[in-house]
Design an enzyme around this catalytic site. Structure first.
Site, mmCIF file in Angstrom:
data_model
loop_
_atom_site.group_PDB
_atom_site.id
_atom_site.type_symbol
_atom_site.label_atom_id
_atom_site.label_comp_id
_atom_site.label_asym_id
_atom_site.label_seq_id
_atom_site.Cartn_x
_atom_site.Cartn_y
_atom_site.Cartn_z
ATOM 1 N N HIS A 187 4.268 -13.093 2.399
ATOM 2 C CA HIS A 187 3.561 -14.116 3.177
ATOM 3 C C HIS A 187 4.308 -14.461 4.460
ATOM 4 C CE1 HIS A 187 0.337 -15.299 0.560
ATOM 5 N NE2 HIS A 187 1.154 -15.254 -0.469
ATOM 6 N N ARG A 293 -8.153 -5.086 8.822
ATOM 7 C CA ARG A 293 -7.880 -4.536 7.486
ATOM 8 C C ARG A 293 -8.651 -5.391 6.479
ATOM 9 N NH1 ARG A 293 -2.495 -3.720 10.066
ATOM 10 N NH2 ARG A 293 -1.798 -1.604 9.594
ATOM 11 N N ARG A 329 -12.327 -1.924 9.231
ATOM 12 C CA ARG A 329 -12.049 -0.765 8.382
ATOM 13 C C ARG A 329 -12.535 -1.103 6.982
ATOM 14 N NH1 ARG A 329 -5.991 0.887 7.541
ATOM 15 N NH2 ARG A 329 -5.929 -0.969 6.243
ATOM 16 N N GLU A 428 -5.799 9.695 9.904
ATOM 17 C CA GLU A 428 -4.474 9.361 9.362
ATOM 18 C C GLU A 428 -4.010 10.388 8.337
ATOM 19 O OE1 GLU A 428 -4.560 5.446 7.552
ATOM 20 O OE2 GLU A 428 -6.574 5.749 6.779
ATOM 21 N N ASN A 451 0.729 5.214 10.977
ATOM 22 C CA ASN A 451 1.601 4.880 9.834
ATOM 23 C C ASN A 451 1.424 5.903 8.712
ATOM 24 O OD1 ASN A 451 1.808 2.649 11.460
ATOM 25 N ND2 ASN A 451 0.633 1.312 10.114
ATOM 26 N N ASP A 452 0.160 6.139 8.355
ATOM 27 C CA ASP A 452 -0.084 7.130 7.301
ATOM 28 C C ASP A 452 0.020 8.554 7.837
ATOM 29 O OD1 ASP A 452 -0.438 5.909 4.768
ATOM 30 O OD2 ASP A 452 -2.251 4.958 5.538
ATOM 31 N N ARG A 462 6.178 6.113 3.246
ATOM 32 C CA ARG A 462 6.439 5.158 4.334
ATOM 33 C C ARG A 462 7.188 3.916 3.856
ATOM 34 N NH1 ARG A 462 0.257 3.235 5.827
ATOM 35 N NH2 ARG A 462 1.013 1.148 6.208
ATOM 36 N N CYS A 499 -4.238 2.922 16.264
ATOM 37 C CA CYS A 499 -4.085 1.573 15.698
ATOM 38 C C CYS A 499 -2.865 1.453 14.790
ATOM 39 C CB CYS A 499 -5.346 1.153 14.943
ATOM 40 S SG CYS A 499 -5.676 2.145 13.492
HETATM 41 C C1 PEP Z 1 -2.132 3.427 9.523
HETATM 42 O O1 PEP Z 1 -2.061 4.084 8.482
HETATM 43 O O2 PEP Z 1 -1.587 3.768 10.580
HETATM 44 C C2 PEP Z 1 -2.885 2.174 9.569
HETATM 45 C C3 PEP Z 1 -3.100 1.563 10.703
HETATM 46 O O3 PEP Z 1 -3.344 1.649 8.418
HETATM 47 P P1 PEP Z 1 -2.439 0.968 7.281
HETATM 48 O O4 PEP Z 1 -1.106 0.689 7.887
HETATM 49 O O5 PEP Z 1 -3.185 -0.248 6.892
HETATM 50 O O6 PEP Z 1 -2.406 2.008 6.232
HETATM 51 MG MG MG Z 2 -3.391 3.812 6.808
#
Ligand code: PEP
Ligand code: MG
Length: 557
Positions: A187, A293, A329, A428, A451-452, A462, A499
């Site tokens: 949080h 999200r 999303r 991703e 990120n993914d 990750r 993103c």
């Molecule tokens: C990502 O995977 O880059 C992404 C923006 O989504 P999340 O971090 O929610 O998996």
């Molecule tokens: Mg992702």
């Protein structure tokens, strides 16, 4: 001087007194009582008192913060009145002749243990809720004030902030957070990032005697300096001053469009994870929401959110953003975002399992509810729909079939929606990136989730600190994939955005623009910084640097 090291959760430096919010988890002692019936009465009176305090809190939260936070206290109230919880406390008082404080605390500890042992972050988080309820009850029994109230600006130190604590204090007085426990998703970390204040998590034990000491928190390095020596203080405050000057200079870019030197429009959007974050995105001058999200809607009540609840959430965010585009999303559950009640099963490799779009396509009723809510909201605000974790065109075709079904149903019911709602995908997975040219004809836009994309490209979890060295810094394989996706989108005439976290790195803005990326979606506090990076870029120069052959005419080759 003492230095406490933790994990960086939100960058920035702040100086102030340390407020140790929970000096010790209230140590409740077990004592024998002579009159268990009177003790039971005392407990029942305390329960009624806490219940009315919670009702007041729910009302205040709903008015000043929002429906989501208010829901958290609704859960606390439900826990308070839960029959099993009550029975366990009453029997302990009656049969063991113990004091009510002890019966409450022991029952809560047992329940919390059960929650902690359950799988999924959602259930684990309920342990904090039950402690919150027990703390209110024992404080009411002891006649203590149940909340911590800030009266001056402070750096807050806590074991981990419960939702109750988070919503109760005056956020204008929070200079930063440091927590003993917690992760990037706790949080306090999420709140700090959205508010743009420094935060350090997982710092280990913070000595309660530090309460009231002069401190400097450095969220950029993940450190708290207690009683910093003059030299350290000077150095840290110099860095703070520099970043403040920088933030002030960025204010000049407010209300400007993000346009490159040579007139190319790049949209700088914000990422949000909650309805209330829309406020920060709007105040941060985001030109839209590039990633909403939607998982939070599924996490907060321990049950599937209904169509009406979702419709209201999407519409509210759109309205809070003043009609700007919001890209929602669809449910991205599983892997790092486990939702216990969806019961994806105990998979050996959840990151490679039935997650995100795979889960939605296997639970079509659940998916259809979300799509109907999204289309309904599209009649009022500018919604775009984005599917997560796409791997191939079949998943898009199948998902779009459900979009058509949602639209047909709404049409038949005479419910308004926008026929022009855009549909896009997160890119991703390496599969989607490599085959971007094959996927582009099926969608209106791509949004690259770095990120993914990084974790799947370099095959490194990750969230696993021992392989962070593979996921940080400039990764050539990922750069090539981004470049390929951007170019495929450009060639197909659809827009491509980024993103994931990389979008907020200004040193990459030129690279993105050179590769046909036209939208960058970042945390609200980063919007102006990325706008500045866009404005400093000349797209023709960028192309020459990163993609020279694009400028060559056919006859030059
Ligand atoms: C990502 O995977 O880059 C992404 C923006 O989504 P999340 O971090 O929610 O998996
Ligand atoms: Mg992702």
């Amino acid at each position: 001087m003492e230095i406490i090291c933790g994990k960086k959760a939100s960058s920035g430096i702040a100086e102030g007194e340390l407020y140790v919010a929970r000096k010790e988890r209230g140590k409740v002692t077990r004592t024998k009582v002579d009159d268990p019936a009177a003790e039971t009465e005392k407990y029942r009176r305390a329960r009624t008192k806490v219940s009315s305090e919670l009702s007041e809190l729910i009302k205040r939260t709903r008015e000043t913060v929002g429906e989501d936070e208010a829901q958290i206290f609704e859960i606390h109230k439900m826990m308070l009145w839960d029959e099993d919880f009550d029975q366990s406390i009453v029997s302990m008082i009656r049969w063991q002749a113990v004091n009510a404080e002890y019966a409450v605390s022991a029952t809560a500890d047992n329940l919390a243990r059960i929650f902690t042992e359950m799988s999924g972050d959602y259930m684990k988080a309920r342990a904090a809720d039950i402690h919150d309820v027990a703390k209110r009850l024992t404080e009411a029994l002891e006649g203590k004030d149940e909340t911590f109230r800030l009266t001056a600006p402070v750096i807050i130190a806590a074991e981990d902030l419960t939702p109750g604590e988070t919503v109760n204090f005056d956020k204008d007085l929070a200079l930063g957070f440091i927590t003993e426990l917690g992760s990037d998703n706790s949080h306090s970390a999420i709140l700090a990032r959205t508010m743009g204040i420094p935060a350090v998590v997982a710092a280990g034990r913070i000595d309660p005697s530090f309460h009231g000491k002069r401190c400097i928190i450095d969220g950029t390095e993940g450190k708290l300096y207690v009683d910093p020596d003059p030299m350290t203080r000077r150095l840290l405050l110099k860095r703070k001053e520099e970043s403040e000057k920088r933030a002030a200079s960025l204010e000049a870019l407010r209300n400007h469009l993000s346009v490159t030197k040579d007139g190319k429009r790049i949209k700088v959007y914000a990422n949000i994870g909650d309805i209330n974050d829309a406020k920060y995105a709007y105040e941060g001058d985001a030109e839209g929401i590039g990633l909403f999200r939607s998982e939070f809607l599924y996490m907060k009540n321990g049950a599937l959110p209904g169509e009406e609840e979702q419709f209201n959430a999407y519409k509210t965010v759109g309205e809070k953003m003043g009609g700007r585009e919001i890209i929602v999303r669809t449910l991205d559950a599983g892997a790092d975002k486990q939702i216990g009640y969806l019961n994806a099963g105990n998979e050996a490799n959840p990151a490679l399992g039935l997650r995100a779009i795979r889960l939605c396509l296997s639970r079509q009723e659940l998916f259809l509810t979300q799509l109907r809510a999204l289309y309904r909201a599209s009649a009022y605000v500018k919604i775009s729909i984005m599917f997560p974790m796409i791997v191939n065109k079949e998943e898009i075709i199948e998902s779009k079939k459900l979009c058509r079904l949602a639209m047909e149903q709404l049409r038949a019911e005479g419910v308004p929606f926008s026929e022009h709602t855009k549909i896009g995908i997160m890119v991703e997975t390496p599969a989607a990136a490599v085959c971007a040219d094959l996927l582009a004809p099926y969608v209106d836009f791509f949004s690259i989730g770095t990120n993914d994309l990084i974790q799947y490209t370099v095959a490194a979890d990750r969230e696993n600190p021992s392989v962070t060295y593979l996921t940080e810094g400039r990764i050539e394989a990922v750069m090539r994939l981004i470049s390929h996706v951007g170019r495929c989108a450009g060639a197909a005439g659809i827009r491509a955005g980024v993103c994931g976290e990389l979008a907020a790195d200004p040193s990459l803005t030129e690279f993105f623009i050179a590769n046909d990326i036209t939208e960058l979606s970042v945390p609200p506090s980063k919007v102006l910084e990325i706008r500045e990076a866009v404005m400093k870029t000349d797209s023709r120069e960028a192309i020459k640097k990163y993609y020279p052959h694009k400028l060559q005419k056919k006859e030059d080759v």
